[in-house]
Each structure stands twice: as structure tokens, then as C-alpha cells.
Design a protein around this motif. Structure first.
Motif, mmCIF file in Angstrom:
data_model
loop_
_atom_site.group_PDB
_atom_site.id
_atom_site.type_symbol
_atom_site.label_atom_id
_atom_site.label_comp_id
_atom_site.label_asym_id
_atom_site.label_seq_id
_atom_site.Cartn_x
_atom_site.Cartn_y
_atom_site.Cartn_z
ATOM 1 N N ARG A 37 0.874 -1.168 0.000
ATOM 2 C CA ARG A 37 0.000 0.000 0.000
ATOM 3 C C ARG A 37 0.914 1.221 0.000
ATOM 4 N NH1 ARG A 37 -3.761 -1.109 5.271
ATOM 5 N NH2 ARG A 37 -2.089 0.105 6.201
ATOM 6 N N SER A 70 -12.185 -4.931 -1.056
ATOM 7 C CA SER A 70 -11.263 -3.931 -1.581
ATOM 8 C C SER A 70 -10.938 -2.825 -0.579
ATOM 9 C CB SER A 70 -11.829 -3.313 -2.857
ATOM 10 O OG SER A 70 -13.067 -2.684 -2.580
ATOM 11 N N ALA A 71 -11.748 -2.675 0.442
ATOM 12 C CA ALA A 71 -11.528 -1.688 1.502
ATOM 13 C C ALA A 71 -12.054 -2.249 2.814
ATOM 14 C CB ALA A 71 -12.228 -0.369 1.167
ATOM 15 N N GLY A 72 -11.669 -1.645 3.912
ATOM 16 C CA GLY A 72 -12.063 -2.133 5.228
ATOM 17 C C GLY A 72 -13.423 -1.643 5.674
ATOM 18 N N ASP A 92 -1.762 -5.579 8.685
ATOM 19 C CA ASP A 92 -2.222 -4.396 9.398
ATOM 20 C C ASP A 92 -3.628 -4.641 9.929
ATOM 21 O OD1 ASP A 92 -2.164 -1.723 10.336
ATOM 22 O OD2 ASP A 92 -3.142 -0.995 8.518
ATOM 23 N N TRP A 97 -11.063 -4.506 11.009
ATOM 24 C CA TRP A 97 -10.606 -5.013 9.715
ATOM 25 C C TRP A 97 -9.116 -5.307 9.716
ATOM 26 C CZ3 TRP A 97 -14.038 -6.242 5.999
ATOM 27 C CH2 TRP A 97 -15.339 -5.773 6.182
ATOM 28 N N TRP A 99 -5.851 -6.035 7.026
ATOM 29 C CA TRP A 99 -5.363 -5.953 5.650
ATOM 30 C C TRP A 99 -4.214 -6.936 5.515
ATOM 31 C CZ3 TRP A 99 -0.527 -4.321 3.644
ATOM 32 C CH2 TRP A 99 -0.483 -4.218 2.249
ATOM 33 N N GLY A 109 -6.108 -7.844 0.242
ATOM 34 C CA GLY A 109 -7.294 -7.050 0.528
ATOM 35 C C GLY A 109 -7.593 -7.026 2.013
ATOM 36 N N TYR A 110 -8.823 -6.659 2.303
ATOM 37 C CA TYR A 110 -9.284 -6.514 3.679
ATOM 38 C C TYR A 110 -10.270 -7.621 4.016
ATOM 39 C CZ TYR A 110 -7.336 -1.820 3.410
ATOM 40 O OH TYR A 110 -6.497 -0.749 3.276
#
Length: 121
Positions: A37, A70-72, A92, A97, A99, A109-110
């Protein structure tokens, strides 16, 4: 008042002439398969990608019904359902969530923390 010495390397950096530039590989990461990221990357990529932080993966077991997003957040696009029992390497955690990456070479991804558990628990 003491004047600084012109050639004192302890108080003044050496003079650099010419253009400064980063040298070495410059590679664009594919967000679908590389754990990179803008702020964080897998420690195995430390020599290839420049980011502020590198993370050692924390292996977790995927629970049934876990979805890679795709996102948390719950309304983010679903990338795929994760196979139960597989390893998800968490890099992370923020809020509810995580990652990371599926296995060592899988998609990035998340996943909701409720969809994974620490291996050995």
C-alpha cells in the motif's frame, strides 16, 4: 560567538554537486497480488518497494464465510470469498478489519476480524 568552520564535517554536510536522484528499481505494484500500500508493505518487499513501514505477517486461519474486500468496510467491493482453513497473512489491523494477503502468493485485501482467527487458538 564562535564561527562555524567551513570544512567541519561534523557541523556541515559535504557539498553535493549535480542532480540528486533515486537509483535502483522503480516498479509499479499490482494491488491485486502484491502486499503493498502507499504506507505499508510486506517485509519481503523491503528491497523492491519504498514505503514508510514494512510489516512481518501475522498468520491467521480463515473461518467459513470470510470475504476479501477492496476496503475495510462492509459496503466495499467483494473481491472473493476466502477458502475456510487457509492462511491469511495479516499485515495491518485497523478497527474491525485486517489488511493482508491470502497465503504467500494470493490476493491482497481486507477481511473482517470476525472472519479470521490467530493460528493456534
Amino acid at each position: 560567538m564562535t564561527a562555524l568552520a567551513i570544512q567541519d564535517s561534523h557541523t556541515r554536510p559535504p557539498r553535493i554537486d549535480g542532480i540528486l536522484a533515486m537509483t535502483g528499481p522503480s516498479v509499479t505494484a499490482d494491488p491485486g497480488c502484491l502486499p503493498v500500500r502507499g504506507d505499508l508493505a510486506h517485509i519481503k518487499l523491503a528491497g523492491l518497494y519504498f514505503v514508510p513501514h514494512y510489516s512481518v505477517p501475522m498468520p491467521h486461519k480463515v473461518l467459513p464465510g470470510a470475504v476479501l474486500r477492496s476496503a475495510g468496510r462492509e459496503d466495499a467491493d467483494a473481491i472473493r470469498e476466502l477458502p475456510a482453513g487457509e492462511t491469511f497473512n495479516v499485515l495491518d489491523i485497523a478497527g474491525n478489519w485486517a489488511w493482508g494477503q491470502l497465503g504467500e502468493e494470493g490476493q491482497v485485501g481486507y477481511v473482517a476480524l470476525s472472519g479470521i482467527e490467530v493460528i493456534g487458538q
